[in-house]
Motif scaffolding. Structure first.
Motif, short mmCIF file in Angstrom:
data_model
loop_
_atom_site.label_atom_id
_atom_site.label_comp_id
_atom_site.label_asym_id
_atom_site.label_seq_id
_atom_site.Cartn_x
_atom_site.Cartn_y
_atom_site.Cartn_z
N ASP A 202 0.84 -1.67 0.19
CA ASP A 202 -0.18 0.19 0.65
C ASP A 202 1.20 1.29 0.25
O ASP A 202 0.49 2.25 -0.44
CB ASP A 202 -0.68 -0.39 1.30
N SER A 206 1.29 4.03 -2.99
CA SER A 206 0.95 5.45 -3.11
C SER A 206 1.62 6.43 -3.31
O SER A 206 2.00 7.49 -4.40
CB SER A 206 0.72 6.08 -1.22
N LYS A 223 -5.58 2.63 -9.96
CA LYS A 223 -7.19 2.33 -8.78
C LYS A 223 -7.53 1.30 -8.05
O LYS A 223 -6.73 0.10 -8.24
CB LYS A 223 -8.42 2.70 -10.11
N THR A 224 -7.78 1.95 -6.85
CA THR A 224 -8.03 1.02 -6.48
C THR A 224 -10.08 0.18 -6.19
O THR A 224 -10.17 0.95 -6.35
CB THR A 224 -7.91 1.75 -4.62
N ARG A 226 -11.59 -1.91 -3.98
CA ARG A 226 -12.03 -1.96 -2.94
C ARG A 226 -12.52 -3.71 -2.67
O ARG A 226 -13.66 -4.16 -3.17
CB ARG A 226 -13.51 -1.30 -2.37
N TYR A 230 -5.55 -3.84 -6.62
CA TYR A 230 -5.80 -1.97 -6.89
C TYR A 230 -5.73 -2.82 -8.62
O TYR A 230 -5.35 -4.20 -8.90
CB TYR A 230 -4.48 -1.75 -6.74
#
Length: 243
Positions: A202, A206, A223-224, A226, A230
């Motif tokens: 993560d 970022s 893009k994440t 949920r 990714y």
């Protein structure tokens, strides 16, 4: 008869050095063990080393500095030994170019497994040679240069990448428009399973977004998804991709 792979263990704890040297030699490796950075440099200058097991906390130059300096001039794989629970040390180790890390205290069998994975992953590259035949990979407004290991924008802006950022980006480029979870990303970049509390992926995502995105808080490239992971959500001009 196949030549034994040569492992360099760098740790200021004599008991750990002796334990690892004996254990790895029992498992078919040639091992040199030293206690600090100057001795490490001498061994690297005088002998061919296939992998370095490098402790973070060393007298004089610490493991992060030694890792960074080695990575500037060599592709020799590095496994970093770090203090348990200190995530920033693990992240910094990967940022400096380490191929994997293992928190202390550790089971020598796990280190042996990590060594085998890292050596297998690096076996495809000639010893200490860059990927001179690699092709540039284009996506969105960017071009990745696999030889120099940096990004270049269409405006000619060059963005350097750390070793960890480069490996993660290469994985995304090889699997565009596919959702990849943390386990898959750790396996593909570092050859290991995810720890439930391991947030290194993560953090690296970022950092990569800050390199690539106009607005990292509203990403259009990485893009994440949920609850899943990714996705690299742009077209990639790369004949070797598995999209």
């Amino acid at each position: 008869m196949e030549k034994r792979r040569h492992i360099l263990v760098v740790d200021d704890d004599r008991e750990i050095r002796q334990l690892l040297q004996a254990y790895l030699e029992q498992n078919g490796y040639r091992v040199t063990a030293v206690g600090e950075g100057k001795a490490m440099s001498r061994v690297l200058e005088e002998q061919r080393i296939d992998l370095v097991v490098l402790d973070l906390m060393l007298p004089g130059a610490d493991g992060l500095e030694l890792c960074r300096n080695l990575r500037v001039k060599s592709r020799i794989p590095i496994i970093m030994l770090t203090a348990r629970g200190d995530e920033m040390d693990r992240i910094l180790g990967l940022e400096m170019g380490a191929d994997d890390y293992l928190p202390k205290p550790f089971n020598p069998r796990e280190l042996l497994a990590r060594i085998k994975v890292v050596l297998r992953r690096s076996a495809a590259l000639p010893y200490d040679q860059p990927e001179t035949t690699a092709r540039a990979i284009r996506f969105a407004d960017w071009t990745l240069d696999p030889v120099a290991r940096h990004l270049e924008s269409s405006a000619g802006v060059v963005v350097p990448l750390s070793g960890a950022e480069y490996r993660l980006l290469k994985v995304f480029l090889e699997h565009p428009n596919r959702v990849l979870n943390r386990d898959q990303l750790l396996d593909l970049t570092q050859g290991r399973d995810a720890d439930p509390f391991d947030r290194s992926i993560d953090v690296l995502v970022s950092r990569l977004r800050r390199r690539l995105e106009d607005d990292p808080k509203d990403p259009g490239i990485i893009k994440t998804v949920r609850g899943e992971g990714y996705v690299f959500a742009v077209q990639v001009n790369n004949p070797g991709s598995t999209a």
